[in-house]
Design a protein around this motif. Structure first.
Motif, PDB file in Angstrom:
ATOM      1  N   GLU A   1      -7.794  63.755 102.298  1.00 54.89           N
ATOM      2  CA  GLU A   1      -7.292  63.411 103.634  1.00 54.89           C
ATOM      3  C   GLU A   1      -8.381  63.543 104.690  1.00 54.89           C
ATOM      4  OE1 GLU A   1      -5.712  63.917 107.619  1.00 54.89           O
ATOM      5  OE2 GLU A   1      -6.699  65.504 106.437  1.00 54.89           O
ATOM      6  N   LEU A   2      -9.166  64.612 104.616  1.00 58.60           N
ATOM      7  CA  LEU A   2     -10.223  64.816 105.605  1.00 58.60           C
ATOM      8  C   LEU A   2     -11.310  63.746 105.469  1.00 58.60           C
ATOM      9  CD1 LEU A   2     -10.823  66.865 107.859  1.00 58.60           C
ATOM     10  CD2 LEU A   2     -12.268  68.094 106.234  1.00 58.60           C
ATOM     11  N   SER A   3     -11.613  63.358 104.248  1.00 61.14           N
ATOM     12  CA  SER A   3     -12.614  62.318 104.015  1.00 61.14           C
ATOM     13  C   SER A   3     -12.174  60.987 104.591  1.00 61.14           C
ATOM     14  CB  SER A   3     -12.887  62.176 102.515  1.00 61.14           C
ATOM     15  OG  SER A   3     -13.384  63.379 101.976  1.00 61.14           O
ATOM     16  N   LEU A   4     -10.905  60.656 104.429  1.00 63.90           N
ATOM     17  CA  LEU A   4     -10.391  59.399 104.962  1.00 63.90           C
ATOM     18  C   LEU A   4     -10.200  59.485 106.469  1.00 63.90           C
ATOM     19  CD1 LEU A   4      -7.828  58.603 102.131  1.00 63.90           C
ATOM     20  CD2 LEU A   4     -10.104  57.626 102.456  1.00 63.90           C
ATOM     21  N   ARG A   5      -9.855  60.648 106.964  1.00 67.68           N
ATOM     22  CA  ARG A   5      -9.661  60.803 108.410  1.00 67.68           C
ATOM     23  C   ARG A   5     -10.970  60.588 109.170  1.00 67.68           C
ATOM     24  NH1 ARG A   5      -8.333  66.462 111.045  1.00 67.68           N
ATOM     25  NH2 ARG A   5      -7.259  66.757 109.043  1.00 67.68           N
ATOM     26  N   TYR A   6     -12.092  60.991 108.569  1.00 63.27           N
ATOM     27  CA  TYR A   6     -13.396  60.845 109.229  1.00 63.27           C
ATOM     28  C   TYR A   6     -14.242  59.778 108.551  1.00 63.27           C
ATOM     29  CZ  TYR A   6     -12.417  64.865 112.123  1.00 63.27           C
ATOM     30  OH  TYR A   6     -11.855  65.716 113.060  1.00 63.27           O
ATOM     31  N   GLN A   7     -13.595  58.690 108.178  1.00 66.08           N
ATOM     32  CA  GLN A   7     -14.299  57.597 107.516  1.00 66.08           C
ATOM     33  C   GLN A   7     -15.377  56.989 108.414  1.00 66.08           C
ATOM     34  OE1 GLN A   7     -12.843  53.483 107.057  1.00 66.08           O
ATOM     35  NE2 GLN A   7     -12.335  54.056 104.948  1.00 66.08           N
ATOM     36  N   ASP A   8     -15.218  57.069 109.727  1.00 67.96           N
ATOM     37  CA  ASP A   8     -16.223  56.503 110.623  1.00 67.96           C
ATOM     38  C   ASP A   8     -17.435  57.413 110.809  1.00 67.96           C
ATOM     39  OD1 ASP A   8     -15.109  58.520 112.181  1.00 67.96           O
ATOM     40  OD2 ASP A   8     -14.928  57.306 113.991  1.00 67.96           O
ATOM     41  N   THR A   9     -17.376  58.625 110.264  1.00 67.14           N
ATOM     42  CA  THR A   9     -18.449  59.598 110.424  1.00 67.14           C
ATOM     43  C   THR A   9     -19.152  59.894 109.106  1.00 67.14           C
ATOM     44  OG1 THR A   9     -17.211  60.619 112.237  1.00 67.14           O
ATOM     45  CG2 THR A   9     -18.961  61.937 111.264  1.00 67.14           C
ATOM     46  N   ILE A  10     -18.432  59.813 107.999  1.00 64.18           N
ATOM     47  CA  ILE A  10     -18.983  60.110 106.672  1.00 64.18           C
ATOM     48  C   ILE A  10     -19.538  58.824 106.064  1.00 64.18           C
ATOM     49  CG2 ILE A  10     -18.460  60.927 104.355  1.00 64.18           C
ATOM     50  CD1 ILE A  10     -16.144  62.552 105.604  1.00 64.18           C
ATOM     51  N   VAL A  11     -20.836  58.833 105.719  1.00 64.27           N
ATOM     52  CA  VAL A  11     -21.436  57.643 105.110  1.00 64.27           C
ATOM     53  C   VAL A  11     -21.364  57.665 103.594  1.00 64.27           C
ATOM     54  CG1 VAL A  11     -22.967  57.016 107.001  1.00 64.27           C
ATOM     55  CG2 VAL A  11     -23.716  58.711 105.333  1.00 64.27           C
ATOM     56  N   GLY A  12     -21.071  58.828 103.000  1.00 67.36           N
ATOM     57  CA  GLY A  12     -20.970  58.864 101.553  1.00 67.36           C
ATOM     58  C   GLY A  12     -20.764  60.274 101.025  1.00 67.36           C
ATOM     59  N   HIS A  13     -20.441  60.352  99.724  1.00 67.86           N
ATOM     60  CA  HIS A  13     -20.154  61.607  99.027  1.00 67.86           C
ATOM     61  C   HIS A  13     -21.023  61.652  97.771  1.00 67.86           C
ATOM     62  CE1 HIS A  13     -16.219  62.102 101.267  1.00 67.86           C
ATOM     63  NE2 HIS A  13     -16.445  60.802 101.420  1.00 67.86           N
ATOM     64  N   LEU A  14     -21.843  62.713  97.614  1.00 65.42           N
ATOM     65  CA  LEU A  14     -22.792  62.826  96.502  1.00 65.42           C
ATOM     66  C   LEU A  14     -22.531  64.107  95.727  1.00 65.42           C
ATOM     67  CD1 LEU A  14     -26.032  61.843  98.454  1.00 65.42           C
ATOM     68  CD2 LEU A  14     -24.594  60.344  97.058  1.00 65.42           C
ATOM     69  N   PHE A  15     -22.323  63.973  94.396  1.00 62.98           N
ATOM     70  CA  PHE A  15     -21.989  65.114  93.559  1.00 62.98           C
ATOM     71  C   PHE A  15     -22.687  65.029  92.210  1.00 62.98           C
ATOM     72  CE2 PHE A  15     -18.735  64.982  96.751  1.00 62.98           C
ATOM     73  CZ  PHE A  15     -18.430  66.311  96.997  1.00 62.98           C
ATOM     74  N   GLY A  16     -22.594  66.102  91.433  1.00 61.99           N
ATOM     75  CA  GLY A  16     -23.193  66.171  90.100  1.00 61.99           C
ATOM     76  C   GLY A  16     -22.177  66.683  89.096  1.00 61.99           C
ATOM     77  N   HIS A  17     -22.577  67.671  88.292  1.00 59.51           N
ATOM     78  CA  HIS A  17     -21.698  68.435  87.392  1.00 59.51           C
ATOM     79  C   HIS A  17     -21.250  67.681  86.144  1.00 59.51           C
ATOM     80  CE1 HIS A  17     -18.675  71.296  86.071  1.00 59.51           C
ATOM     81  NE2 HIS A  17     -17.731  70.390  86.164  1.00 59.51           N
ATOM     82  N   MET A  18     -20.851  66.440  86.282  1.00 56.23           N
ATOM     83  CA  MET A  18     -20.236  65.727  85.165  1.00 56.23           C
ATOM     84  C   MET A  18     -21.251  65.240  84.134  1.00 56.23           C
ATOM     85  SD  MET A  18     -17.022  65.889  86.001  1.00 56.23           S
ATOM     86  CE  MET A  18     -16.194  64.682  84.975  1.00 56.23           C
ATOM     87  N   ASN A  19     -22.530  65.092  84.536  1.00 61.44           N
ATOM     88  CA  ASN A  19     -23.605  64.558  83.693  1.00 61.44           C
ATOM     89  C   ASN A  19     -23.368  63.093  83.320  1.00 61.44           C
ATOM     90  OD1 ASN A  19     -24.293  67.251  83.838  1.00 61.44           O
ATOM     91  ND2 ASN A  19     -24.650  67.513  81.666  1.00 61.44           N
ATOM     92  N   VAL A  20     -22.325  62.497  83.831  1.00 64.08           N
ATOM     93  CA  VAL A  20     -21.969  61.110  83.542  1.00 64.08           C
ATOM     94  C   VAL A  20     -22.187  60.282  84.805  1.00 64.08           C
ATOM     95  CG1 VAL A  20     -20.115  59.532  82.883  1.00 64.08           C
ATOM     96  CG2 VAL A  20     -20.277  61.788  81.813  1.00 64.08           C
ATOM     97  N   ASP A  21     -22.945  59.218  84.704  1.00 62.31           N
ATOM     98  CA  ASP A  21     -23.252  58.338  85.826  1.00 62.31           C
ATOM     99  C   ASP A  21     -22.024  57.486  86.139  1.00 62.31           C
ATOM    100  OD1 ASP A  21     -24.062  56.269  87.462  1.00 62.31           O
ATOM    101  OD2 ASP A  21     -25.694  55.599  86.189  1.00 62.31           O
TER     102      ASP A  21
END
Length: 559
Positions: free
Chosen positions: A285-305
């Motif tokens: 919800e917070l990510s969608l609420r600030y869609q005009d401010t957030i340019v992207g989301h970057l994560f790891g952990h899964m080892n799968v591209d």
């Protein structure tokens, strides 16, 4: 202090102070970052997993720690063992970081570094200890400082689930772990955020001052394998996950008012298969609420591209209250079959005319550790046309007022007394989803694409034959590789991938097709990600699907 015999044969030819080794306990002096001309690129690196007990010619069944196997195909290799359950030898860790220093340190603006800098706890005969974990993290942090932040390049680390002991388990801070990492990362964390970090291991950095920031989250307080936290329940405002989301909301509102853009970074990706149900709902919800401010989301952990989409529909799904996961969205990713099959199912469920305000894209990068695939990292590019490059902050366009989400179908469910105690029935703030924001249309700070580099022939490398990083693929269309030839190009020419790092046929304009450019995305805006997801879901696009599958597992077998 620990002593690891394997440190005696680190990568040949490296100076003593250039190898990953046991660091001094003395804190590093904090050097002020010098303003630099922007290159329009940054590095994303994740899951290094150095292993001080790795032994060459050891059995994979011992995590490459002991020499038991007589079968040549099951023994560990000098620079690492691809498609295995063994972690990174120091030879691979040093080779990777030195390659980044020599090839990329002068080509990037900042580094996103999303955790797991200690080995897995996969050998009962050599259990991990807090001291070993801290020493490994301190070693990598020391080298990251030397390679990047000492040159004026911001490094933004995040805490991984294997950076703590026991792995996955982190109690509410302040505690010994948050205090230790506050010291280990003191050269990366802005001083005003040190106290916040000691409480929760999260912070924010303005990677381009007054214009672009990165928020580094502690996903351990959202991760459903962390059994010592409550998982963001609505009834417990002091739960560490809730406190982190509250803090994140304050940061996003502050950056929005300042006209800035933000990358969200962390270790464990924000899916319902990874997060506690209530934490996932709040994050989405917070990510969608600030869609005009957030340019992207970057994560790891899964080892799968891979990538996936946060979907507003998840906020309208009301699960059975006794469900373990809560069914809080992205349930298709937890379906039967391989992870690839689950992603195809998710992409296939996209509506024919999706509402762009309802989506955000999450990028999950592959790992450096060849467990279970191949070493890799990503170089992203982003739009810097019109950036002030150290000048006073530019005047940004006035942000539109938020949109109230009155179309949500939860009124009947929220009449149930139990659902009234969940976050779904209390997330009623206006959403800021400006179609002219950088996440929606290509402009200043918009992410443009990435190039992924990997070591395809790791099994052929030896002490006398170092491996080579090569381009695996990139998201760009071929014409954008040569910006001075692009019709209608404006502003300063920025090569998304320096020509020297492209395969020879792509270094000059004129190529029409290439296996290195399967997606032909002109940018990484939300519409572009949705378009790619729909193309992959199209059963007629068999070649594209085959490419996507190959890249997911870096040539390994699907899981």
């Amino acid at each position: 202090m620990l002593f690891f015999p394997s440190l005696l044969f680190l990568a040949a030819g490296l100076a003593v102070d250039d190898v990953i080794a046991l660091p001094s306990q003395k804190p590093l002096a904090i050097e002020p970052l010098r303003p630099k001309k922007l290159h329009g690129r940054f590095l994303h690196i994740t899951d290094i997993h150095p292993d001080p007990h790795y032994v060459q010619k050891a059995s994979e069944s011992t995590a490459c720690h002991r020499r038991k196997s007589k079968k040549k195909k099951n023994i560990s290799l000098y620079y690492g063992t691809p498609y295995s359950e063994c972690d990174s030898p120091f030879a691979l860790t040093n080779f990777t970081l030195d390659y980044l220093k020599e090839s990329w340190a002068d080509e990037i603006d900042f580094v996103i570094w999303t955790g797991d800098n200690a080995r897995h706890d996969n050998d009962r005969q050599i259990p991990r200890t807090p001291s070993e974990i801290y020493d490994l993290n301190r070693s990598i942090a020391t080298k990251m400082h030397k390679l990047f932040s000492s040159r004026g390049i911001h490094v933004v680390p995040s805490l991984g689930n294997n950076d703590i002991w026991p792995h996955n388990i982190l109690s509410p801070g302040p505690n010994s772990i948050t205090n230790e990492f506050a010291q280990i990362w003191s050269q990366f964390i802005p001083f005003p955020y040190l106290q916040v970090f000691q409480r929760g291991a999260y912070y924010t950095v303005e990677v381009v001052p007054d214009q672009l920031a990165a928020i580094s989250l502690n996903t351990m307080y959202f991760y459903d394998s962390n059994k010592v936290v409550s998982g963001c329940p609505f009834t417990d405002p002091n739960d560490p996950g809730n406190l982190q989301i509250d803090w994140m909301e304050v940061q996003l509102e502050m950056y929005r008012k300042r006209g800035m853009q933000v990358w969200i970074t962390g270790h464990v990706p924000p899916s319902a298969s990874n997060y506690f149900p209530e934490c996932y709902v709040r994050y989405a919800e917070l990510s969608l609420r600030y869609q005009d401010t957030i340019v992207g989301h970057l994560f790891g952990h899964m080892n799968v591209d891979h990538f996936f989409l946060l979907d507003a529909g998840d906020l309208n799904a009301f699960p059975k209250l006794d469900s373990k996961k809560g069914g809080s969205g992205n349930s298709k990713i937890r379906g039967e079959g391989t992870f690839y099959d689950a992603l195809l199912e998710e992409f296939s469920s996209l509506p024919k005319s999706p509402k762009m305000t309802d989506y955000a894209a999450v990028n999950v990068a592959p790992s450096v550790v060849p467990n279970p695939y191949l070493p890799a990292f990503r170089i992203f590019s982003y739009n810097i046309t019109g950036a002030s490059n150290g000048a006073p902050p530019m005047v940004t366009q006035r942000r539109k007022h938020g949109e109230h989400r009155n179309d949500r179908n939860n009124s009947a469910s929220c009449e149930h007394p139990d659902y009234q105690k969940t976050w779904r029935c209390h997330l009623d703030q206006p959403w800021h989803s400006d179609e002219n924001s950088p996440s929606r249309t290509n402009q200043l700070w918009t992410p443009l694409g990435y190039a992924q580099f990997f070591i395809p022939a790791l099994d052929e490398a030896s002490k006398n034959k170092p491996p080579r990083f090569e381009l695996e693929y990139m998201t760009y269309p071929l014409d954008l590789l040569h910006p001075e030839t692009t019709e209608g190009a404006e502003g300063e020419f920025v090569y998304p991938v320096p020509l020297a790092y492209l395969p020879e046929p792509l270094r000059t304009p004129g190529s029409k097709k290439s296996k290195f450019a399967p997606y032909e995305m002109r940018d990484l805006t939300i519409p572009s990600w949705i378009r790619l997801a729909r193309q992959i879901a199209d059963g007629e696009r068999r070649k594209l699907r085959k490419r996507f599958l190959k890249y997911m597992y870096l040539g390994g077998e699907a899981e």
